[in-house]
Design a protein around this motif. Structure first.
Motif, mmCIF file in Angstrom:
data_model
loop_
_atom_site.group_PDB
_atom_site.id
_atom_site.type_symbol
_atom_site.label_atom_id
_atom_site.label_comp_id
_atom_site.label_asym_id
_atom_site.label_seq_id
_atom_site.Cartn_x
_atom_site.Cartn_y
_atom_site.Cartn_z
ATOM 1 N N ASN A 29 37.625 27.321 41.928
ATOM 2 C CA ASN A 29 37.596 27.319 40.458
ATOM 3 C C ASN A 29 36.171 27.535 39.941
ATOM 4 O OD1 ASN A 29 38.643 27.094 37.938
ATOM 5 N ND2 ASN A 29 39.332 24.976 38.135
ATOM 6 N N THR A 30 35.569 28.684 40.327
ATOM 7 C CA THR A 30 34.202 29.016 39.881
ATOM 8 C C THR A 30 34.187 30.486 39.499
ATOM 9 O OG1 THR A 30 33.574 29.687 42.093
ATOM 10 C CG2 THR A 30 33.103 27.399 41.493
ATOM 11 N N ASP A 31 33.067 30.955 38.943
ATOM 12 C CA ASP A 31 33.038 32.384 38.588
ATOM 13 C C ASP A 31 33.213 33.242 39.836
ATOM 14 O OD1 ASP A 31 30.607 31.564 39.504
ATOM 15 O OD2 ASP A 31 29.410 32.622 38.001
ATOM 16 N N TYR A 32 32.685 32.776 40.977
ATOM 17 C CA TYR A 32 32.857 33.539 42.219
ATOM 18 C C TYR A 32 34.332 33.648 42.601
ATOM 19 C CZ TYR A 32 32.873 34.592 47.209
ATOM 20 O OH TYR A 32 33.150 35.137 48.435
ATOM 21 N N GLY A 33 34.988 32.484 42.730
ATOM 22 C CA GLY A 33 36.375 32.469 43.188
ATOM 23 C C GLY A 33 37.325 33.110 42.187
ATOM 24 N N ARG A 34 37.141 32.781 40.914
ATOM 25 C CA ARG A 34 38.022 33.331 39.886
ATOM 26 C C ARG A 34 37.810 34.836 39.730
ATOM 27 N NH1 ARG A 34 40.954 30.523 35.931
ATOM 28 N NH2 ARG A 34 41.009 28.293 36.336
ATOM 29 N N GLY A 35 36.528 35.264 39.749
ATOM 30 C CA GLY A 35 36.210 36.688 39.600
ATOM 31 C C GLY A 35 36.887 37.503 40.684
ATOM 32 N N LEU A 36 36.697 37.068 41.925
ATOM 33 C CA LEU A 36 37.289 37.790 43.045
ATOM 34 C C LEU A 36 38.804 37.809 42.971
ATOM 35 C CD1 LEU A 36 35.441 36.869 46.354
ATOM 36 C CD2 LEU A 36 35.937 39.132 45.473
ATOM 37 N N SER A 37 39.391 36.643 42.632
ATOM 38 C CA SER A 37 40.848 36.594 42.661
ATOM 39 C C SER A 37 41.448 37.422 41.524
ATOM 40 C CB SER A 37 41.340 35.146 42.633
ATOM 41 O OG SER A 37 41.471 34.680 41.324
ATOM 42 N N GLU A 38 40.759 37.464 40.377
ATOM 43 C CA GLU A 38 41.282 38.295 39.276
ATOM 44 C C GLU A 38 41.202 39.774 39.618
ATOM 45 O OE1 GLU A 38 39.151 36.753 35.886
ATOM 46 O OE2 GLU A 38 40.297 34.877 36.060
ATOM 47 N N ASP A 39 40.037 40.193 40.188
ATOM 48 C CA ASP A 39 39.907 41.586 40.614
ATOM 49 C C ASP A 39 40.993 41.947 41.633
ATOM 50 O OD1 ASP A 39 37.789 42.176 39.009
ATOM 51 O OD2 ASP A 39 36.253 41.800 40.540
ATOM 52 N N PHE A 40 41.137 41.065 42.633
ATOM 53 C CA PHE A 40 42.105 41.329 43.695
ATOM 54 C C PHE A 40 43.508 41.469 43.115
ATOM 55 C CE2 PHE A 40 45.096 40.336 47.001
ATOM 56 C CZ PHE A 40 44.579 40.945 48.130
ATOM 57 N N LYS A 41 43.856 40.516 42.230
ATOM 58 C CA LYS A 41 45.203 40.505 41.646
ATOM 59 C C LYS A 41 45.468 41.811 40.885
ATOM 60 C CE LYS A 41 48.160 37.317 38.994
ATOM 61 N NZ LYS A 41 48.597 37.908 37.740
ATOM 62 N N SER A 42 44.491 42.211 40.050
ATOM 63 C CA SER A 42 44.774 43.384 39.222
ATOM 64 C C SER A 42 44.853 44.649 40.085
ATOM 65 C CB SER A 42 43.754 43.505 38.081
ATOM 66 O OG SER A 42 42.624 44.199 38.506
ATOM 67 N N PHE A 43 43.972 44.780 41.089
ATOM 68 C CA PHE A 43 44.045 45.959 41.964
ATOM 69 C C PHE A 43 45.342 45.957 42.773
ATOM 70 C CE2 PHE A 43 39.195 45.762 41.980
ATOM 71 C CZ PHE A 43 39.075 46.768 41.027
ATOM 72 N N PHE A 44 45.715 44.771 43.267
ATOM 73 C CA PHE A 44 46.879 44.671 44.149
ATOM 74 C C PHE A 44 48.155 44.989 43.383
ATOM 75 C CE2 PHE A 44 49.887 42.335 46.993
ATOM 76 C CZ PHE A 44 49.516 42.930 48.193
ATOM 77 N N GLU A 45 48.228 44.518 42.149
ATOM 78 C CA GLU A 45 49.431 44.777 41.348
ATOM 79 C C GLU A 45 49.485 46.240 40.917
ATOM 80 O OE1 GLU A 45 49.170 41.657 38.446
ATOM 81 O OE2 GLU A 45 50.363 40.269 39.683
ATOM 82 N N LYS A 46 48.300 46.805 40.602
ATOM 83 C CA LYS A 46 48.265 48.236 40.256
ATOM 84 C C LYS A 46 48.726 49.076 41.431
ATOM 85 C CE LYS A 46 44.599 48.393 37.083
ATOM 86 N NZ LYS A 46 43.130 48.480 37.165
ATOM 87 N N GLY A 47 48.368 48.628 42.632
ATOM 88 C CA GLY A 47 48.740 49.389 43.836
ATOM 89 C C GLY A 47 50.188 49.172 44.250
ATOM 90 N N GLY A 48 50.944 48.403 43.488
ATOM 91 C CA GLY A 48 52.367 48.233 43.776
ATOM 92 C C GLY A 48 52.709 46.932 44.472
ATOM 93 N N GLY A 49 51.707 46.087 44.748
ATOM 94 C CA GLY A 49 52.002 44.807 45.401
ATOM 95 C C GLY A 49 52.358 43.742 44.372
ATOM 96 N N GLU A 50 52.702 42.556 44.874
ATOM 97 C CA GLU A 50 53.066 41.465 43.971
ATOM 98 C C GLU A 50 52.249 40.216 44.336
ATOM 99 O OE1 GLU A 50 56.897 38.649 42.851
ATOM 100 O OE2 GLU A 50 57.088 40.144 44.455
#
Lengths: 394, 290, 235
Positions: A191-212
């Motif tokens: 729950n920090t800018d590091y962890g949240r930043g990475l997880s938000e980036d990952f989530k948006s790229f992964f969902e754009k790429g067709g993952g869930e």
């Protein structure tokens, strides 16, 4: 009278005790932490200011950065320096404390009049420090801190020779979607800018790429109990789980998941990689796939030379990117000065921007307009208690 | 259903641990009036002594017992150096002194063992019970069992022995206790040592689950304070019940609201309690004192 | 039995006792009367060493008490029932009595002492497992006295046992005090409630401004009249 006096004495005593303890826990490290170069007194020196955490919790990583920088400076000086001048490394401990970091950087700029700056371990400290160095256009290298914002602030003197968070997340997502069968993932993030930043980036790229992404759970730095997060994730039955955090907590996540009977594919980022997961989580870490900026593999001449030189000088093997990236940063600056043929900040900055395909120990580096290098990340997997590279970019 | 049961089990295990640490904290507060901010550091001491001993080849169960003793001995030194000299001064000074002790112990551990987490191997490490899809690791079962035994033993000790009556009397009214022959200074020493040793054993028990590192005690101290405030400062059965309640709140808040706000929810409950019932939810107002 | 000479003590910069002298003979009930704030409680606390003696001597059966810590007084046979009753509110009646017994077990027969105290205050038997804090004011005072009695004191020091109690209860408490004295315990009693105290005491002192201002002879009607005059004058 007596009682009042006792009270005062007690209070003073306590204050002194507390102050002395505070002091003891953070010994100020002076600039006298000498450079390894022996060229004393010469006016014709190139001064590189180095700022990182060298005491307290993250000192381990700061020390690796320091070693990488020392090794590079030594090698350059042995070959006669750059433009006939030796490099002097001025080392400062910022205790991972923003105000301390600004203070030592300010001193490096105004008193030591450094020609280049390298730092730090934390993105937030780095951001404030480069605000100072940029006023005088001092070439500033960021080998370790990976927040996107560092190279998105329009500074013309800042260079990062490591992939930033969103580059890392993007490459990780591409790799997983292409090479792995897992399309349904959960994230457990610090729950920090590091962890949240990475997880938000990952989530948006992964969902754009067709993952869930079935769910994202957060935890605090220093947390020890992850059963609640893991129980929730377990209920969603994902194909795999991404850890977006650092070593101390990551290792406990793996161990506690094993205790909860979870058998799943684990993924993690550079913050939870290297030898530490194997040491701290043991068998529970087996099979985990993580991004990696640098791995001391055999068979690559550049890497082998670096690893051997480091081992000879400091006794242990560089098992993560901290030392390698800082080593590369010093060499990149030297390359810039060589190209510019002067120490003039503006000309060196121009020369650095024009560097392309420089071969460092961490791979090929070219700086973009914003100072971010176009580097790639590797993928590694822990197999039978050892780290193996499973994907290496060209 | 399985998820609910698992959340319940998680909460109870956590609660058992909190009870044990809070028990020590509340005993010390009761007798010495000391809000001991160094309480969690004694868990760290217990954890590191288990780490050190296991590394030296001592068996884990013996290391736990020695961890209890080591925390007690360091507790004695700390009491002599940091608290006994301040016994005449007010409680704020004692509290500040305990903050100093906390910083000192953390830094001493960083110096001796480095800031990095260390793994402690227990014979139960990596083994779990599976009860129809509800998993509980054997080490956690051990934590619950030992915590329960220690809480019960402490409760009986306080209720049915001369030492226990002396502790209770000294914490309720030290002057009157002295008049009835209670050696309050010695009782305060012994209570402090018992209080931190209980936390020390908690540290040795949780080491295989949580790893050990110098700053591991800080969050434990905070949680123990929440428990003790909820249960009523100085209230022993309140601390034991409060530990379980906080463990459950935390676990269900994480499971059914949000893991990101888990601690925020626990502290919100604390604030609400402080506003509505500052003497703690588990303290009945008993009779009036004229 | 108890002899006090020129006793001085106080808190911080304030000297409360300005040289108090008094003596209590074996078997007597001696009363100390005086208004609020004249130093009666300070005197008792100084005798028990809860407050340090600054000057003067306290002799008990030929022994100097000035440096005896408060926790050792029980073994010398001195029991002090502090003001405001100060029973342990979150402990049961039984536990309260056992705190008293715990530290004198070598000297007394616990069962005998409990039986004696409970015969004097039968109400406590009914409340045996109740928390001290749930008792009525009178019962709390009885418990406080009983807790001292189980230690089989030779000298019982009572600090304002009538405080905050209804007259009828005050009467029953003082009856018990009289009974205790008849059974052979010497009593030093501090009171503001002169009327109630005068019925039980053998001899009295009147205290004002940290000094004894009057010392009576054996009680008789004549003496009583005089005391009322002096006491009312002082108060």
């Amino acid at each position: 009278m007596n009682k009042w006096r006792l009270k005062t004495v007690g209070m003073c005593g306590t204050a002194i005790l507390v102050l002395s303890l505070l002091n003891a826990c953070a010994p100020p490290k002076g600039a006298d932490q000498a450079s390894s170069s022996k060229s004393s007194g010469s006016k014709e020196e190139i001064k590189i200011g180095f700022v990182s955490q060298l005491s307290g919790g993250g000192a381990l990583y700061g020390k690796q950065m320091e070693n990488g920088a020392k090794l590079a400076v030594d090698e350059i000086n042995k070959k006669g320096g750059i433009l006939g001048k030796k490099i002097k490394l001025i080392i400062q401990d910022d205790q991972a404390n923003p105000s301390e970091s600004v203070k030592v950087t300010q001193r490096l700029v105004t008193e030591d009049r450094i020609n280049a700056w390298i730092g730090t371990l934390k993105s937030s400290d780095t951001l404030t420090d480069i605000g100072i160095t940029s006023k005088q256009d001092i070439p500033s290298f960021v080998p370790v801190a990976v927040a996107n914002s560092i190279t998105e602030s329009d500074y013309t003197n800042v260079y990062r020779n490591v992939a930033n968070n969103s580059m890392q997340a993007k490459m990780f997502v591409d790799y997983i979607l292409k090479k792995q069968p897992h399309k349904k993932l959960a994230i457990i993030a610090e729950n920090t800018d590091y962890g949240r930043g990475l997880s938000e980036d990952f989530k948006s790229f992964f969902e754009k790429g067709g993952g869930e992404i079935v769910n994202v759970e957060y935890y605090n730095v220093g947390q020890k109990e992850f059963n609640d997060q893991l129980t929730k994730i377990k209920g969603e039955k994902p194909d795999g789980i991404v850890i977006s955090g650092l070593v101390a907590e990551g290792a406990l996540v793996l161990k506690q998941a094993q205790d909860l009977g979870m058998k799943t594919q684990w993924y993690s980022f550079g913050g939870f990689s290297g030898a530490a997961p194997i040491k701290l989580a043991g068998k529970a870490a087996d099979g985990m796939i993580h991004t990696e900026y640098f791995t001391p593999i055999k068979g690559d001449k550049k890497i082998e030379t670096f690893v051997n030189a480091y081992k000879t000088k400091f006794g242990d093997k560089p098992d993560a990117y901290y030392s390698a990236a800082t080593y590369d940063a010093v060499n990149l600056y030297a390359e810039g000065v060589k190209k510019a043929k002067t120490l003039d900040n503006k000309k060196v900055n121009d020369a650095l921007h024009s560097i392309s395909n420089y071969q460092g120990v961490m791979g090929s580096i070219s700086f973009q307009e914003d100072g971010q290098a176009t580097t790639k990340v590797w993928m590694a997997q822990i197999k039978d208690g050892a780290q193996t590279v499973i994907f290496r970019p060209e | 259903m399985v998820e609910f049961a698992q959340t319940l089990v998680n909460g109870l295990v956590l609660g058992a641990l909190y009870s044990l640490v809070a028990l020590g904290l509340t005993l010390i507060y009761g007798v010495m009036g000391l809000a001991n901010f160094a309480q969690g550091e004694f868990a760290m001491i217990g954890g590191f002594s288990a780490f050190f001993l296991v590394q030296e080849g001592v068996s884990y169960p013996l290391a736990v017992v020695i961890g209890f003793a080591v925390a007690g001995i360091i507790g004695l030194l700390v009491h002599l150096l940091a608290f006994y000299p301040l016994r005449q001064s007010n409680h704020i000074n004692m509290m500040l002194s305990s903050l100093g002790v906390s910083l000192f112990l953390v830094n001493l551990a960083q110096y001796l063992f480095s800031p990095n987490p260390q793994v402690v191997k227990s014979p139960l490490s990596g083994e779990s019970f599976n009860l129809g899809g509800i998993f509980i690791s054997q080490q956690r079962v051990l934590i619950v069992v030992i915590s329960f035994i220690l809480c019960l033993a402490t409760f009986l000790l306080l209720k049915h022995t001369k030492f226990g009556r002396s502790v209770q009397a000294a914490s309720l009214d030290p002057d009157t206790a002295t008049l009835y022959g209670v050696p309050t200074k010695r009782i305060s020493f012994m209570t402090f040592i018992l209080g931190v040793a209980l936390t020390g054993i908690a540290g040795a028990l949780l080491a295989p689950v949580y790893n050990v590192y110098p700053t591991m005690g800080i969050s434990l101290t905070l949680k123990a304070f929440v428990v003790v405030v909820l249960g009523g400062m100085g209230n022993v059965s309140g601390a034991i019940a409060g530990g379980v309640i906080v463990g459950l709140i935390e676990s269900f808040a994480g499971g059914y609201i949000s893991t990101g706000f888990q601690d925020a929810i626990v502290f919100t409950v604390l604030f609400v309690v402080l506003i509505l019932k500052p003497q703690g939810i588990l303290t009945k107002v008993q009779g009036e004192k004229v | 039995m108890l002899e006090i000479q020129g006793l001085r003590s106080g808190y911080g910069d304030i000297t409360v006792l300005q040289g108090v002298s008094l003596n209590v003979n074996s078997g007597e009930i001696v009363g100390i009367l005086g208004a609020n704030g004249v130093g009666k409680t300070t005197l008792l606390k100084t005798i028990s060493n809860l407050i340090k003696t600054r000057a003067g001597t306290i002799n008990y059966q030929g022994k100097n008490l000035t440096h005896v810590p408060p926790s050792k007084l029980l073994n010398l046979g001195i029991a002090h029932v502090p003001q405001g009753r100060n029973i342990f509110s979150k402990m049961t009646v039984a536990e309260n009595l056992h705190v008293g017994l715990d530290n004198v077990k070598k000297r007394v027969n616990p069962q005998e002492q409990l039986d004696y105290a409970l015969a004097l205050f039968p109400k406590l038997k009914e409340r045996w497992n109740q928390l001290g804090g749930t008792l009525s004011g009178g019962e709390q005072q009885m418990l406080a006295i009983a807790r001292a009695l189980v230690t089989k004191p030779s000298l019982l020091i009572l600090d304002e046992p009538s405080m905050g109690l209804a007259p009828i209860i005050v009467r029953s408490v003082f009856n018990a005090v009289k009974k205790i004295a008849q059974d052979g315990t010497t009593i030093l009693l501090v009171e503001q409630n002169a009327v109630a105290a005068l019925n039980v005491i053998d001899r009295l002192y009147v205290m004002d401004m940290g000094r004894m201002v009057y010392e009576s002879q054996e009680m008789n009607d004549n003496e009583l009249e005089k005391i009322k005059e002096v006491y009312l004058g002082a108060g």
